[in-house]
Design a protein around this motif. Structure first.
Motif, mmCIF file in Angstrom:
data_model
loop_
_atom_site.group_PDB
_atom_site.id
_atom_site.type_symbol
_atom_site.label_atom_id
_atom_site.label_comp_id
_atom_site.label_asym_id
_atom_site.label_seq_id
_atom_site.Cartn_x
_atom_site.Cartn_y
_atom_site.Cartn_z
ATOM 1 N N ARG A 1 0.697 -1.145 0.075
ATOM 2 C CA ARG A 1 0.042 -0.079 0.026
ATOM 3 C C ARG A 1 0.915 1.202 -0.033
ATOM 4 O O ARG A 1 0.760 2.120 -0.890
ATOM 5 N N GLN A 2 1.917 1.259 0.959
ATOM 6 C CA GLN A 2 2.844 2.494 0.842
ATOM 7 C C GLN A 2 3.596 2.342 -0.424
ATOM 8 O O GLN A 2 3.901 3.616 -0.700
ATOM 9 N N TYR A 3 3.982 1.466 -0.840
ATOM 10 C CA TYR A 3 4.789 1.386 -2.263
ATOM 11 C C TYR A 3 3.916 2.144 -3.395
ATOM 12 O O TYR A 3 4.362 2.864 -4.267
ATOM 13 N N LEU A 4 2.593 1.562 -3.360
ATOM 14 C CA LEU A 4 1.921 2.214 -4.335
ATOM 15 C C LEU A 4 1.655 3.581 -4.088
ATOM 16 O O LEU A 4 1.313 4.485 -5.154
ATOM 17 N N ASP A 5 1.571 4.215 -2.816
ATOM 18 C CA ASP A 5 1.577 5.520 -2.664
ATOM 19 C C ASP A 5 2.744 6.405 -3.288
ATOM 20 O O ASP A 5 2.544 7.512 -3.977
ATOM 21 N N GLY A 6 3.851 5.674 -3.165
ATOM 22 C CA GLY A 6 4.698 6.296 -3.528
ATOM 23 C C GLY A 6 5.105 6.168 -5.101
ATOM 24 O O GLY A 6 5.363 7.186 -5.789
ATOM 25 N N LEU A 7 4.632 5.081 -5.950
ATOM 26 C CA LEU A 7 4.427 5.030 -7.248
ATOM 27 C C LEU A 7 3.340 5.939 -7.615
ATOM 28 O O LEU A 7 3.866 6.657 -8.847
ATOM 29 N N THR A 8 2.343 6.433 -7.029
ATOM 30 C CA THR A 8 1.459 7.445 -7.629
ATOM 31 C C THR A 8 2.019 8.703 -7.508
ATOM 32 O O THR A 8 2.137 9.539 -8.491
ATOM 33 N N ARG A 9 2.842 8.982 -6.408
ATOM 34 C CA ARG A 9 3.551 10.521 -6.588
ATOM 35 C C ARG A 9 4.820 10.356 -7.623
ATOM 36 O O ARG A 9 4.777 11.348 -8.279
ATOM 37 N N GLU A 10 5.391 9.428 -7.638
ATOM 38 C CA GLU A 10 6.532 9.294 -8.717
ATOM 39 C C GLU A 10 5.834 9.521 -10.299
ATOM 40 O O GLU A 10 6.303 10.257 -11.085
ATOM 41 N N ALA A 11 4.713 8.938 -10.410
ATOM 42 C CA ALA A 11 4.014 9.096 -11.818
ATOM 43 C C ALA A 11 3.602 10.499 -11.891
ATOM 44 O O ALA A 11 3.775 11.044 -13.008
ATOM 45 N N GLN A 12 2.920 11.093 -10.758
ATOM 46 C CA GLN A 12 2.557 12.489 -11.258
ATOM 47 C C GLN A 12 3.670 13.399 -11.462
ATOM 48 O O GLN A 12 3.730 14.232 -11.931
ATOM 49 N N GLN B 1 18.896 6.067 -13.015
ATOM 50 C CA GLN B 1 18.443 5.067 -12.266
ATOM 51 C C GLN B 1 17.905 5.446 -10.836
ATOM 52 O O GLN B 1 18.420 6.617 -10.200
ATOM 53 N N ASN B 2 16.790 4.910 -10.293
ATOM 54 C CA ASN B 2 16.253 5.405 -8.979
ATOM 55 C C ASN B 2 16.829 4.956 -8.016
ATOM 56 O O ASN B 2 17.731 3.983 -7.932
ATOM 57 N N ALA B 3 16.658 5.406 -6.776
ATOM 58 C CA ALA B 3 17.098 4.997 -5.596
ATOM 59 C C ALA B 3 17.157 3.534 -5.172
ATOM 60 O O ALA B 3 16.067 2.930 -5.670
ATOM 61 N N ARG B 4 18.047 2.905 -4.587
ATOM 62 C CA ARG B 4 18.042 1.360 -4.656
ATOM 63 C C ARG B 4 17.342 0.877 -3.174
ATOM 64 O O ARG B 4 17.203 -0.671 -3.266
ATOM 65 N N THR B 5 17.186 1.517 -2.328
ATOM 66 C CA THR B 5 16.451 1.307 -1.185
ATOM 67 C C THR B 5 15.079 2.138 -0.940
ATOM 68 O O THR B 5 14.930 3.176 -1.489
ATOM 69 N N LEU B 6 14.326 1.371 -0.149
ATOM 70 C CA LEU B 6 13.005 1.839 -0.114
ATOM 71 C C LEU B 6 12.923 3.350 0.812
ATOM 72 O O LEU B 6 12.222 4.299 0.379
ATOM 73 N N ALA B 7 13.753 3.374 1.524
ATOM 74 C CA ALA B 7 13.842 4.330 2.540
ATOM 75 C C ALA B 7 14.190 5.685 1.767
ATOM 76 O O ALA B 7 13.657 6.778 1.815
ATOM 77 N N GLU B 8 15.384 5.477 1.045
ATOM 78 C CA GLU B 8 15.611 6.457 0.052
ATOM 79 C C GLU B 8 14.877 6.978 -1.104
ATOM 80 O O GLU B 8 14.536 8.162 -1.123
ATOM 81 N N TYR B 9 14.044 5.803 -1.641
ATOM 82 C CA TYR B 9 13.036 6.197 -2.664
ATOM 83 C C TYR B 9 12.099 7.177 -2.025
ATOM 84 O O TYR B 9 11.469 8.103 -2.688
ATOM 85 N N ASP C 1 12.209 8.823 0.644
ATOM 86 C CA ASP C 1 12.553 10.203 1.021
ATOM 87 C C ASP C 1 12.492 11.272 -0.079
ATOM 88 O O ASP C 1 12.209 12.306 0.202
ATOM 89 N N HIS C 2 13.088 10.923 -0.957
ATOM 90 C CA HIS C 2 12.903 11.707 -2.289
ATOM 91 C C HIS C 2 11.574 12.069 -2.795
ATOM 92 O O HIS C 2 11.284 13.412 -2.910
ATOM 93 N N LEU C 3 10.910 11.249 -2.644
ATOM 94 C CA LEU C 3 9.334 11.417 -2.937
ATOM 95 C C LEU C 3 8.658 12.482 -2.081
ATOM 96 O O LEU C 3 7.621 13.368 -2.201
ATOM 97 N N ASN C 4 8.846 12.215 -0.732
ATOM 98 C CA ASN C 4 8.269 12.950 0.361
ATOM 99 C C ASN C 4 8.753 14.428 0.249
ATOM 100 O O ASN C 4 8.097 15.320 0.828
ATOM 101 N N GLN C 5 10.013 14.612 -0.269
ATOM 102 C CA GLN C 5 10.398 15.888 -0.503
ATOM 103 C C GLN C 5 9.944 16.570 -1.959
ATOM 104 O O GLN C 5 10.559 17.556 -2.243
ATOM 105 N N GLY C 6 9.147 15.822 -2.560
ATOM 106 C CA GLY C 6 8.596 16.241 -4.081
ATOM 107 C C GLY C 6 9.854 16.135 -4.959
ATOM 108 O O GLY C 6 9.324 17.031 -6.040
#
Length: 472
Positions: free
Chosen positions: A97-108, A353-361, A363-368
């Motif tokens: 669920r959290q990962y899909l939230d991240g994919l949504t932000r990245e797609a946007q 290439q995107n960040a290789r860990t979920l935490a870093e991935y 973090d980038h998205l949370n900062q827009g």
């Protein structure tokens, strides 16, 4: 189609490619899903550089050109010891669920730079295990993608499947979502080998899924096999190939296992003493090539085989074969937008290439910010060599005049050292070299990576090839 063991016995008597020739080219080298290869990416290329590449594509009017879309789903329920993919082993499905939230932000974020509604002619879901997502989560993912991109009606839409995670009902749901190509991860049908790599899946389960997929009229079905796994023997792998003949998938990917425990921790659970000796592995590969060819499969290149009427085989016959980060493709050479943790994309003359860990991935998205952490802007030399390497890998031929005109240079003068290096490959019958072109021979197709390596400037400067898989 029923099994015909005589075909497989013939493989040991009349090998299409002899074990001796295979042994001569048992060397490490890149797979050339890109050039330069991903190990050449640099941290100096980041999110701002990638965003600029997206804006340049948009301002250049490329919005009307279709692109490929890749989505990485990193989760797996269990650990396969051979695996070298970037994955997260968990039984906690709420993490999706959290990962899909991240994919949504990245797609946007991608759409904001690229322009909403960019045309997509190819979608691929890889992993990990994409079918870790439940049906509702797959529905949500497709809604996210359709909101950010415009899918062409005749698109190719594929997904990698762990047979242990789906049934006929789930396959029907995938068809409803528009998926028309499936790839089943089988690796080996032998129970002892399966136990040695911690991936138990009954052959009957795979056969049932194949029957269901056929009934649902998927356009193409691929089966992945891995050669060189612990406890494999030439005889046991012959039995797996017999089952493949019965299964009759449209495509077969026959990968060589690369044992690199220093790089991939799960492989440390494999007892190196259980791995087949190099001579046995070469024998297995020779027999597999001959058996699949005798069973009617066309050798596409590297480790891919397809039935003659599959679109991949048709594309090879017609000179329309292409190559991207997912391997051989029928799609035109186009930009690739990649979403998800560690995903690799290509826009214009750049790789990212995107960040290789979920935490870093996250973090980038949370900062827009787009989660790109490394990549490469290609030089003129990179672009020239990429054209040559991809022509060899896909068409098996390089026309000197056409290449010279495309890049405004003198081919023979520019590649004088490479012509000298081709000499041994010519002598060994892998390539034909004339005043007008380089052409890979029918035997040379099995070693096309070795031919392409001649033109890899980075590889010639760096002889440390231990980070790559074996080329056969």
């Amino acid at each position: 189609m029923s099994s015909n063991p005589a075909i497989f016995r013939a493989a040991a008597v009349r090998p299409l490619v002899s074990p001796a020739v295979l042994q001569r080219f048992d060397i490490a080298g890149p797979r050339y899903t890109s050039y330069p290869t991903a190990d050449r990416f640099v941290d100096a290329f980041g999110a701002a550089d990638y965003a600029q590449a997206l804006r340049q594509r948009r301002s250049a009017g490329a919005h009307a050109l279709s692109l490929s879309l890749y989505v990485h789903i990193p989760f797996c329920e269990s650990l396969c010891y051979y695996c070298a993919c970037n994955k997260i082993v968990t039984r906690h499905h709420d993490r999706a669920r959290q990962y899909l939230d991240g994919l949504t932000r990245e797609a946007q974020l991608q759409a904001a730079q690229l322009g909403r509604g960019a045309l997509v002619s190819q979608l691929h879901l890889g992993g990990g295990t994409p079918t870790f997502l439940c049906d509702a989560e797959l529905d949500r993912l497709m809604d996210v993608l359709r909101n950010a991109f415009t899918f062409m009606p005749d698109r190719e839409q594929s997904i990698e499947i762990d047979p242990r995670t789906v049934d006929a009902e789930r396959l029907a749901h995938l068809a409803e979502l528009g998926f028309n190509r499936l790839s089943f991860g089988v690796q080996d049908f032998d129970p002892d080998v399966q136990q040695a790599v911690h991936r138990m899946q009954p052959a009957a389960q795979v056969f049932e899924l194949m029957a269901a997929a056929r009934a649902l009229r998927f356009a193409s079905i691929n089966v992945d096999l891995i050669l060189g796994l612990p406890l494999q023997t030439a005889v046991s792998f012959d039995r797996t190939l017999e089952r493949i003949q019965e299964l009759r998938p449209d495509r077969v990917a026959l990968y060589a296992y690369a044992h690199l425990p220093d790089r991939f921790k799960p492989q440390r659970r494999i007892d190196v003493n259980d791995l087949p000796a190099p001579a046995v592995r070469m024998q297995m590969l020779s027999r597999a090539i001959d058996a699949l060819t005798a069973a009617g499969y066309v050798y596409i290149g590297m480790d891919h085989f397809a039935l003659p009427d599959d679109t991949l085989a048709v594309a090879k016959r017609q000179g329309r074969l292409h190559r991207n980060f997912q391997g051989y493709s029928t799609q035109p050479d186009c930009d690739l937008v990649a979403l998800g943790m560690s995903a690799i994309g290509r826009i214009g003359a750049t790789y990212s290439q995107n960040a290789r860990t979920l935490a870093e991935y996250y973090d980038h998205l949370n900062q827009g910010r787009l989660p790109v952490v490394r990549g490469l802007a290609l030089t003129r030399d990179d672009l020239i060599r990429r054209s040559v390497i991809m022509a060899l890998m896909c068409q098996g031929r390089v026309d000197f005049e056409a290449m010279s005109m495309a890049h405004l240079f003198d081919f023979r003068d520019y590649f004088a050292p490479e012509f000298a290096a081709l000499g041994p490959l010519v002598a060994q019958g892998l390539v034909n070299l004339t005043d007008h072109d380089i052409e890979v021979t029918s035997t040379g197709w099995y070693f096309v990576r070795a031919v392409a390596m001649v033109f890899d400037r980075y590889l010639q400067a760096d002889r440390n090839r231990g980070r790559f898989s074996r080329i056969v």
